[in-house]
Design a protein around this motif. Structure first.
Motif, short mmCIF file in Angstrom:
data_model
loop_
_atom_site.label_atom_id
_atom_site.label_comp_id
_atom_site.label_asym_id
_atom_site.label_seq_id
_atom_site.Cartn_x
_atom_site.Cartn_y
_atom_site.Cartn_z
N LYS A 98 1.00 -1.44 -0.21
CA LYS A 98 0.25 -0.41 0.32
C LYS A 98 0.68 1.35 -0.32
CE LYS A 98 -3.46 2.33 3.07
NZ LYS A 98 -4.77 1.90 4.03
N GLN A 99 1.80 1.15 0.77
CA GLN A 99 2.74 2.72 1.10
C GLN A 99 4.16 2.62 0.03
OE1 GLN A 99 3.29 4.17 5.14
NE2 GLN A 99 2.35 2.03 5.48
N LEU A 100 4.34 1.55 -0.49
CA LEU A 100 6.01 1.15 -1.44
C LEU A 100 5.86 0.95 -2.43
CD1 LEU A 100 8.48 2.45 -0.95
CD2 LEU A 100 9.34 0.79 -0.09
N TYR A 101 5.17 -0.18 -2.34
CA TYR A 101 5.70 -0.95 -3.62
C TYR A 101 4.79 -0.78 -4.23
CZ TYR A 101 9.86 -3.56 -1.12
OH TYR A 101 10.49 -3.26 -0.59
N PHE A 106 7.08 3.76 -7.57
CA PHE A 106 7.71 2.36 -7.70
C PHE A 106 8.07 2.02 -8.52
CE2 PHE A 106 8.66 -2.02 -7.36
CZ PHE A 106 10.16 -2.03 -6.64
N ALA A 107 7.15 1.63 -9.51
CA ALA A 107 7.25 1.31 -11.51
C ALA A 107 8.10 2.43 -12.17
CB ALA A 107 6.43 0.63 -11.91
N ALA A 108 7.72 3.49 -11.69
CA ALA A 108 8.46 4.97 -12.03
C ALA A 108 9.52 5.32 -11.79
CB ALA A 108 7.85 6.17 -11.93
N ALA A 109 10.25 4.78 -10.30
CA ALA A 109 11.78 4.66 -10.44
C ALA A 109 12.52 3.89 -11.30
CB ALA A 109 11.96 5.05 -8.94
N LEU A 168 6.21 -7.60 -7.86
CA LEU A 168 5.44 -7.41 -7.75
C LEU A 168 4.47 -5.96 -8.18
CD1 LEU A 168 3.79 -9.25 -5.07
CD2 LEU A 168 3.46 -10.37 -7.51
N GLY A 169 6.05 -5.10 -7.45
CA GLY A 169 5.90 -3.67 -8.00
C GLY A 169 5.47 -3.23 -9.52
N LEU A 170 6.80 -3.99 -10.11
CA LEU A 170 7.17 -3.46 -11.85
C LEU A 170 5.71 -4.72 -12.98
CD1 LEU A 170 11.03 -4.88 -12.03
CD2 LEU A 170 9.56 -2.02 -11.60
N GLN A 171 4.88 -5.47 -12.09
CA GLN A 171 4.34 -5.91 -12.94
C GLN A 171 3.18 -5.17 -12.66
OE1 GLN A 171 3.68 -10.14 -11.54
NE2 GLN A 171 1.44 -10.51 -12.15
N SER A 177 -6.00 -6.37 -10.13
CA SER A 177 -5.22 -6.39 -9.56
C SER A 177 -5.40 -7.73 -8.65
CB SER A 177 -6.58 -5.48 -8.69
OG SER A 177 -7.84 -5.61 -8.71
N ASP A 178 -6.83 -8.51 -8.50
CA ASP A 178 -6.62 -9.70 -8.40
C ASP A 178 -5.52 -11.09 -8.18
OD1 ASP A 178 -7.39 -10.05 -11.32
OD2 ASP A 178 -8.84 -11.34 -10.87
N VAL A 179 -5.15 -10.26 -9.49
CA VAL A 179 -3.96 -11.60 -9.73
C VAL A 179 -2.52 -11.03 -8.32
CG1 VAL A 179 -1.68 -11.51 -11.31
CG2 VAL A 179 -4.15 -11.72 -12.62
N ILE A 180 -2.52 -9.71 -8.41
CA ILE A 180 -1.96 -9.28 -7.57
C ILE A 180 -2.36 -9.47 -6.09
CG2 ILE A 180 -0.94 -6.80 -6.27
CD1 ILE A 180 0.11 -7.66 -9.31
N ASP A 181 -3.16 -9.40 -5.90
CA ASP A 181 -4.06 -9.77 -4.46
C ASP A 181 -3.61 -11.08 -3.96
OD1 ASP A 181 -4.72 -7.39 -3.94
OD2 ASP A 181 -6.16 -7.47 -4.42
N ALA A 182 -3.77 -12.44 -4.86
CA ALA A 182 -3.66 -13.50 -4.80
C ALA A 182 -2.01 -13.68 -4.16
CB ALA A 182 -3.89 -14.25 -6.50
#
Length: 202
Positions: A98-101, A106-109, A168-171, A177-182
């Motif tokens: 929630k706060q970082l990745y 994050f992906a922009a960096a 996951l942050g790059l993906q 969102s459900d794929v990431i949550d899983a």
């Protein structure tokens, strides 16, 4: 030794530029982030930005460092070691995402880092700075998850967890969102498995 007036002014200028960069990322997106735009928002010259950061990649590295500095001081981010393992793992994964990745910045960096990978000087700087940040995150994680210290490869365990979050942050921008949550759920379960003592399995 107390910092002199020049050092204080330099620190204040750097902080002001970082805040301007984060404001641009949050309100306009990565595509609008440039040395010129940071200077404009901060009401400073492009020379000042280049003096303190040198390039967009260096600026993005410091933006992430600045965010991690904030998390380092934010006790609610790190679960207390006395909480049950599942609660700690769930809390850490949720807050880290929630706060970082999971944040677009994050992906922009990392986009900026990859763009600078052919610059050996900048690459060396990013490697060095990331090593410092990784060490800080590792120590805080070992404080929240002291069971990891029992592992001979405790640092490797922490690095694996952080690498999963980075991946996951790059993906994230390209996955539902459900794929990431899983996957975040699986990561929490993996952390819990790291915390389980051998006696628990018997």
């Amino acid at each position: 030794m107390a910092p002199n007036l020049h050092q204080l002014k330099s620190t204040q200028t750097r902080s002001r530029l970082l805040e301007a960069a984060m404001e641009i990322l949050q309100t306009k997106g990565y595509g609008q982030l440039s040395i010129h735009e940071v200077a404009r928002v901060a009401h400073m010259t492009t020379g000042a930005v280049q003096h303190h950061f040198g390039s967009k990649a260096a600026l993005m590295m410091e933006v992430l460092a600045h965010l991690i500095d904030r998390l380092d001081k934010e006790n609610s981010f790190w679960p207390p070691a006395q909480w049950p393992a599942r609660e700690r793992a769930d809390h850490f994964v949720e807050q880290a995402w929630k706060q970082l990745y999971g944040q677009p910045r994050f992906a922009a960096a990392w986009s900026a880092y990859l763009a600078a990978r052919d610059d050996p000087v900048m690459t060396a700087h990013i490697i060095e700075r990331r090593a410092q940040l990784s060490e800080r995150l590792t120590q805080r994680m070992l404080g929240s998850f002291p069971e990891l210290r029992r592992e001979r490869d405790s640092v490797a365990h922490v690095n694996f967890i952080l690498s999963c979050l980075r991946g996951l942050g790059l993906q994230g921008p390209f996955a539902p969102s459900d794929v990431i949550d899983a996957q975040l759920k699986v990561l929490s379960q993996t952390i819990q498995s790291f915390l389980t003592t051998p006696e628990t399995h018997s």
